[in-house]
Design a protein around this motif. Structure first.
Motif, PDB file in Angstrom:
ATOM      1  N   ILE A 197      97.870  -6.817  61.236  1.00  9.86           N
ATOM      2  CA  ILE A 197      98.853  -5.956  61.887  1.00  9.86           C
ATOM      3  C   ILE A 197      98.792  -6.223  63.384  1.00  9.86           C
ATOM      4  O   ILE A 197      97.734  -6.153  63.995  1.00  9.86           O
ATOM      5  N   PRO A 200     100.862  -2.826  69.159  1.00  9.92           N
ATOM      6  CA  PRO A 200     102.107  -2.446  69.832  1.00  9.92           C
ATOM      7  C   PRO A 200     102.190  -3.166  71.180  1.00  9.92           C
ATOM      8  O   PRO A 200     101.160  -3.397  71.828  1.00  9.92           O
ATOM      9  N   TRP A 254     106.188   3.314  67.213  1.00  8.98           N
ATOM     10  CA  TRP A 254     106.186   3.264  65.752  1.00  8.98           C
ATOM     11  C   TRP A 254     107.075   2.137  65.234  1.00  8.98           C
ATOM     12  O   TRP A 254     106.633   1.283  64.480  1.00  8.98           O
ATOM     13  N   ARG A 255     108.318   2.154  65.624  1.00 13.28           N
ATOM     14  CA  ARG A 255     109.298   1.138  65.223  1.00 13.28           C
ATOM     15  C   ARG A 255     110.098   0.742  66.436  1.00 13.28           C
ATOM     16  O   ARG A 255     110.764   1.601  67.008  1.00 13.28           O
ATOM     17  N   PRO A 256     109.995  -0.443  66.903  1.00 12.47           N
ATOM     18  CA  PRO A 256     109.483  -1.655  66.268  1.00 12.47           C
ATOM     19  C   PRO A 256     108.029  -1.998  66.605  1.00 12.47           C
ATOM     20  O   PRO A 256     107.537  -3.043  66.200  1.00 12.47           O
ATOM     21  N   ARG A 307     105.118  -1.111  65.570  1.00 12.18           N
ATOM     22  CA  ARG A 307     104.145  -1.167  64.477  1.00 12.18           C
ATOM     23  C   ARG A 307     102.898  -0.324  64.728  1.00 12.18           C
ATOM     24  O   ARG A 307     101.839  -0.574  64.182  1.00 12.18           O
TER      25      ARG A 307
END
Length: 132
Positions: free
Chosen positions: A5, A8, A70-72, A74
């Motif tokens: 992952i 951010p 959070w979005r985009p 991650r």
């Protein structure tokens, strides 16, 4: 062991930190202005009102930054939900203040301060680039 992952983006993390800190400063300013107003300096009620609008705007920008985390970005989604919850709580706070419901307005203000302080602390301590 490396994580699959991605972290951010740094600009999102710093935007959220900056906006959360600025919002918390505005909330603290609200408490100071309210305290000075209730001790008799009635001119500060206008300052309290104007600072409320500025502080509420900062919170909406915080919500945008938390959503981008959070979005985009991650990152975790709960900061966006927490920011949305603060928007709702602060909206009720503004309405209670306009209606002079001080028995509701004061405790909600204390809750907003506490929640904002915890959120801001999280952005600086737990939200590390790469460990969100």
């Amino acid at each position: 062991m490396t994580s699959s992952i991605s972290a951010p983006p740094g600009w999102v993390v710093w935007s959220l930190r900056t906006l959360a800190t600025a919002h918390l400063a505005g909330v603290l300013g609200q408490a100071a202005l309210a305290g000075l107003f209730v001790t008799g300096d009635v001119d500060l009620l206008a300052w309290h009102r104007d600072n409320a609008g500025f502080t509420h705007t900062l919170l909406y920008l915080q919500l945008v930054a938390a959503t981008l985390l959070w979005r985009p970005g991650r990152g975790p989604g709960w900061p966006a939900l927490a920011s949305l919850g603060l928007v709702v709580l602060e909206t009720v706070q503004v309405m209670a203040g306009q209606d002079r419901l001080l028995g509701l307005h004061f405790p909600i203000g204390m809750a907003i301060f506490g929640l904002s302080a915890v959120f801001t602390l999280w952005t600086w301590r737990a939200l590390q680039r790469g460990t969100a």
